[in-house]
Design a protein around this motif. Structure first.
Motif, PDB file in Angstrom:
ATOM      1  N   GLY A 161       0.800  -1.219   0.000  1.00  0.00           N
ATOM      2  CA  GLY A 161       0.000   0.000   0.000  1.00  0.00           C
ATOM      3  C   GLY A 161       0.835   1.273   0.000  1.00  0.00           C
ATOM      4  O   GLY A 161       2.035   1.267  -0.286  1.00  0.00           O
ATOM      5  N   GLN A 162       0.187   2.366   0.363  1.00  0.00           N
ATOM      6  CA  GLN A 162       0.835   3.679   0.357  1.00  0.00           C
ATOM      7  C   GLN A 162       1.722   3.858   1.577  1.00  0.00           C
ATOM      8  O   GLN A 162       1.326   3.558   2.710  1.00  0.00           O
ATOM      9  N   TYR A 163       2.919   4.321   1.349  1.00  0.00           N
ATOM     10  CA  TYR A 163       3.817   4.676   2.447  1.00  0.00           C
ATOM     11  C   TYR A 163       3.200   5.874   3.177  1.00  0.00           C
ATOM     12  O   TYR A 163       2.655   6.783   2.537  1.00  0.00           O
ATOM     13  N   PRO A 164       3.266   5.909   4.505  1.00  0.00           N
ATOM     14  CA  PRO A 164       2.620   6.995   5.259  1.00  0.00           C
ATOM     15  C   PRO A 164       2.991   8.389   4.749  1.00  0.00           C
ATOM     16  O   PRO A 164       4.171   8.706   4.552  1.00  0.00           O
ATOM     17  N   ASP A 165       1.967   9.189   4.519  1.00  0.00           N
ATOM     18  CA  ASP A 165       2.122  10.602   4.142  1.00  0.00           C
ATOM     19  C   ASP A 165       2.837  10.800   2.803  1.00  0.00           C
ATOM     20  O   ASP A 165       3.383  11.885   2.542  1.00  0.00           O
ATOM     21  N   ARG A 166       2.857   9.775   1.949  1.00  0.00           N
ATOM     22  CA  ARG A 166       3.477   9.922   0.631  1.00  0.00           C
ATOM     23  C   ARG A 166       2.495   9.472  -0.441  1.00  0.00           C
ATOM     24  O   ARG A 166       2.499   8.316  -0.866  1.00  0.00           O
ATOM     25  N   PRO A 167       1.599  10.350  -0.901  1.00  0.00           N
ATOM     26  CA  PRO A 167       0.617   9.977  -1.930  1.00  0.00           C
ATOM     27  C   PRO A 167       1.258   9.409  -3.192  1.00  0.00           C
ATOM     28  O   PRO A 167       0.646   8.581  -3.884  1.00  0.00           O
ATOM     29  N   SER A 168       2.487   9.823  -3.481  1.00  0.00           N
ATOM     30  CA  SER A 168       3.161   9.328  -4.685  1.00  0.00           C
ATOM     31  C   SER A 168       3.500   7.846  -4.592  1.00  0.00           C
ATOM     32  O   SER A 168       3.877   7.220  -5.587  1.00  0.00           O
ATOM     33  N   SER A 169       3.346   7.267  -3.393  1.00  0.00           N
ATOM     34  CA  SER A 169       3.711   5.866  -3.189  1.00  0.00           C
ATOM     35  C   SER A 169       2.533   4.915  -3.330  1.00  0.00           C
ATOM     36  O   SER A 169       2.686   3.709  -3.130  1.00  0.00           O
ATOM     37  N   ARG A 170       1.343   5.442  -3.644  1.00  0.00           N
ATOM     38  CA  ARG A 170       0.202   4.557  -3.878  1.00  0.00           C
ATOM     39  C   ARG A 170       0.535   3.562  -4.987  1.00  0.00           C
ATOM     40  O   ARG A 170       1.372   3.837  -5.843  1.00  0.00           O
ATOM     41  N   PRO A 171      -0.108   2.389  -5.019  1.00  0.00           N
ATOM     42  CA  PRO A 171       0.163   1.426  -6.089  1.00  0.00           C
ATOM     43  C   PRO A 171       0.170   2.093  -7.462  1.00  0.00           C
ATOM     44  O   PRO A 171      -0.678   2.958  -7.753  1.00  0.00           O
ATOM     45  N   CYS A 172       1.116   1.705  -8.273  1.00  0.00           N
ATOM     46  CA  CYS A 172       1.333   2.381  -9.558  1.00  0.00           C
ATOM     47  C   CYS A 172       0.066   2.465 -10.398  1.00  0.00           C
ATOM     48  O   CYS A 172      -0.286   3.539 -10.924  1.00  0.00           O
ATOM     49  N   GLN A 182       6.322   5.665 -18.010  1.00  0.00           N
ATOM     50  CA  GLN A 182       5.625   6.408 -16.955  1.00  0.00           C
ATOM     51  C   GLN A 182       6.297   6.193 -15.605  1.00  0.00           C
ATOM     52  O   GLN A 182       6.394   7.126 -14.804  1.00  0.00           O
ATOM     53  N   TYR A 183       6.777   4.965 -15.351  1.00  0.00           N
ATOM     54  CA  TYR A 183       7.456   4.725 -14.083  1.00  0.00           C
ATOM     55  C   TYR A 183       8.771   5.487 -14.006  1.00  0.00           C
ATOM     56  O   TYR A 183       9.109   6.055 -12.960  1.00  0.00           O
ATOM     57  N   VAL A 184       9.533   5.504 -15.086  1.00  0.00           N
ATOM     58  CA  VAL A 184      10.809   6.233 -15.084  1.00  0.00           C
ATOM     59  C   VAL A 184      10.556   7.708 -14.802  1.00  0.00           C
ATOM     60  O   VAL A 184      11.296   8.351 -14.031  1.00  0.00           O
ATOM     61  N   ASP A 185       9.506   8.267 -15.387  1.00  0.00           N
ATOM     62  CA  ASP A 185       9.154   9.664 -15.121  1.00  0.00           C
ATOM     63  C   ASP A 185       8.782   9.836 -13.646  1.00  0.00           C
ATOM     64  O   ASP A 185       9.199  10.800 -12.994  1.00  0.00           O
ATOM     65  N   HIS A 186       8.031   8.900 -13.113  1.00  0.00           N
ATOM     66  CA  HIS A 186       7.656   8.907 -11.688  1.00  0.00           C
ATOM     67  C   HIS A 186       8.903   8.845 -10.801  1.00  0.00           C
ATOM     68  O   HIS A 186       9.018   9.594  -9.815  1.00  0.00           O
ATOM     69  N   PHE A 187       9.845   7.991 -11.164  1.00  0.00           N
ATOM     70  CA  PHE A 187      11.097   7.867 -10.406  1.00  0.00           C
ATOM     71  C   PHE A 187      11.859   9.194 -10.406  1.00  0.00           C
ATOM     72  O   PHE A 187      12.341   9.647  -9.358  1.00  0.00           O
ATOM     73  N   ASN A 188      11.977   9.801 -11.549  1.00  0.00           N
ATOM     74  CA  ASN A 188      12.744  11.046 -11.656  1.00  0.00           C
ATOM     75  C   ASN A 188      12.097  12.203 -10.894  1.00  0.00           C
ATOM     76  O   ASN A 188      12.793  13.124 -10.459  1.00  0.00           O
ATOM     77  N   LYS A 189      10.810  12.135 -10.693  1.00  0.00           N
ATOM     78  CA  LYS A 189      10.108  13.186  -9.949  1.00  0.00           C
ATOM     79  C   LYS A 189      10.148  12.948  -8.434  1.00  0.00           C
ATOM     80  O   LYS A 189       9.755  13.817  -7.659  1.00  0.00           O
ATOM     81  N   ASN A 190      10.602  11.758  -8.026  1.00  0.00           N
ATOM     82  CA  ASN A 190      10.638  11.406  -6.606  1.00  0.00           C
ATOM     83  C   ASN A 190      12.009  10.848  -6.247  1.00  0.00           C
ATOM     84  O   ASN A 190      12.160   9.644  -5.993  1.00  0.00           O
ATOM     85  N   PRO A 191      13.019  11.691  -6.228  1.00  0.00           N
ATOM     86  CA  PRO A 191      14.395  11.212  -6.052  1.00  0.00           C
ATOM     87  C   PRO A 191      14.688  10.579  -4.702  1.00  0.00           C
ATOM     88  O   PRO A 191      15.712   9.946  -4.514  1.00  0.00           O
ATOM     89  N   GLY A 192      13.791  10.720  -3.740  1.00  0.00           N
ATOM     90  CA  GLY A 192      14.029  10.123  -2.434  1.00  0.00           C
ATOM     91  C   GLY A 192      13.939   8.609  -2.442  1.00  0.00           C
ATOM     92  O   GLY A 192      14.382   7.944  -1.517  1.00  0.00           O
TER      93      GLY A 192
END
Length: 307
Positions: A161-172, A182-192
């Protein structure tokens, strides 16, 4: 005379029927499935050299599906599914942590490489691909896949599921992320990374959609920046019950260096003592760059016990 002739003809015909049964084993699957079909009756428990050869074959066998079935994701018949563990005399390596909500593995293949194990561990165990597991072994439920470590211990829904307080971590898929690009773009927008990234839902009940999601996730891993190479991917599986060593589809224990050898030796002995089953110790040399490949070796002198 006619009656005798009929009897002779009857005996010849029935004898022919008895000796010409259908040769089902000779049926050939399409060429794209050569490795899969050849191994389906062979890849059971084997000698150390045989297991090392099976792992090498599975690592190099880059397929998008198994048995030409769009609903059968490639991890069912290819790749090396492994779990890094920390040696301890307080628990058996094959038992899940009772407090965990799921069990994490990584998946290593020629197009899904990584250069280290989680937490810097140095040994662990390997599962048979589900289509090649020996008779009497159970199937484990794969839930989700993260192209890089998803910090699943901190996620709900068995780690998917979603990591706490990180909406970007919801299932792809719930975010409309269904392709490698789309995933690579998602990765580049979330460098953490880790808790910031989504995982792909690949549960069995999704059938073709789940298989396609896994294919895109593996493609995505291969397209990530070089910085991601040092972070292993992550499979999340449903937790199984304690003390199922005899029926779990465990193919081998492994180690990646001399530090991990002692742990693997202990685990090899412990597994044989508690299950009566001998499994080999396999040395895995992880690739140090994306241009290198992993190696799988059976070294007789390193084994704690013989077969």
């Amino acid at each position: 005379m006619k009656r005798q002739l009929c009897i002779v003809l009857f005996l010849l015909l029935t004898a022919g029927c008895a000796t010409h049964e259908p040769q089902t084993s000779a049926i050939q699957e399409p060429s794209a499935q050569t490795v899969d079909s050849r191994g389906s009756g062979v890849q059971g428990a084997g000698t150390g050299p045989e297991i090392a050869a099976y792992l090498t074959e599975a690592y190099n066998n880059v397929l998008t599906m198994c048995r030409n079935n769009p609903s059968a994701p490639s991890f069912l018949c290819t790749g090396v599914t492994l779990r890094a563990t920390q040696h301890s005399t307080q628990f058996h390596f094959w038992n899940p942590n009772p407090s965990s909500t799921g069990v994490s593995f990584s998946w290593l293949r020629k197009d899904a490489k990584f250069g280290k194990l989680v937490f810097g561990y140095n040994n662990g165990f390997i599962l048979y691909p589900d289509f090649f597991k020996p008779a009497g072994k159970i199937s484990l439920a794969v839930l989700c896949f993260f192209p890089v470590d998803g910090a699943t211990d901190h996620r709900p829904a068995e780690g998917c599921g979603q990591y706490p307080d990180r909406p970007s971590s919801r299932p792809c898929q719930s975010q409309g992320i269904t392709t490698a690009a789309q995933y690579v773009d998602h990765f580049n927008k979330n460098p953490g990374m880790y808790g910031a990234l989504c995982g792909f839902d690949i549960r069995d009940e999704l059938n073709e959609q789940g298989a396609r999601a896994f294919t895109e996730a593996v493609k995505a891993q291969g397209q990530l920046p070089t910085s991601a190479f040092t972070t292993q991917n992550e499979f999340r599986m449903r937790k199984w019950a304690q003390n199922l060593g005899q029926t779990l589809p465990i193919e081998a224990v492994f180690y990646i260096n001399d530090t991990g050898k002692a742990g693997a030796q202990y685990d090899q002995r412990d597994f044989k003592t508690n299950t009566g089953i001998w499994i080999p110790m396999i040395k895995i040399t992880l690739p140090q760059t994306a241009a290198n490949d992993a190696r799988f070796e059976f070294i007789p002198a390193d084994q704690a016990i013989s077969q």
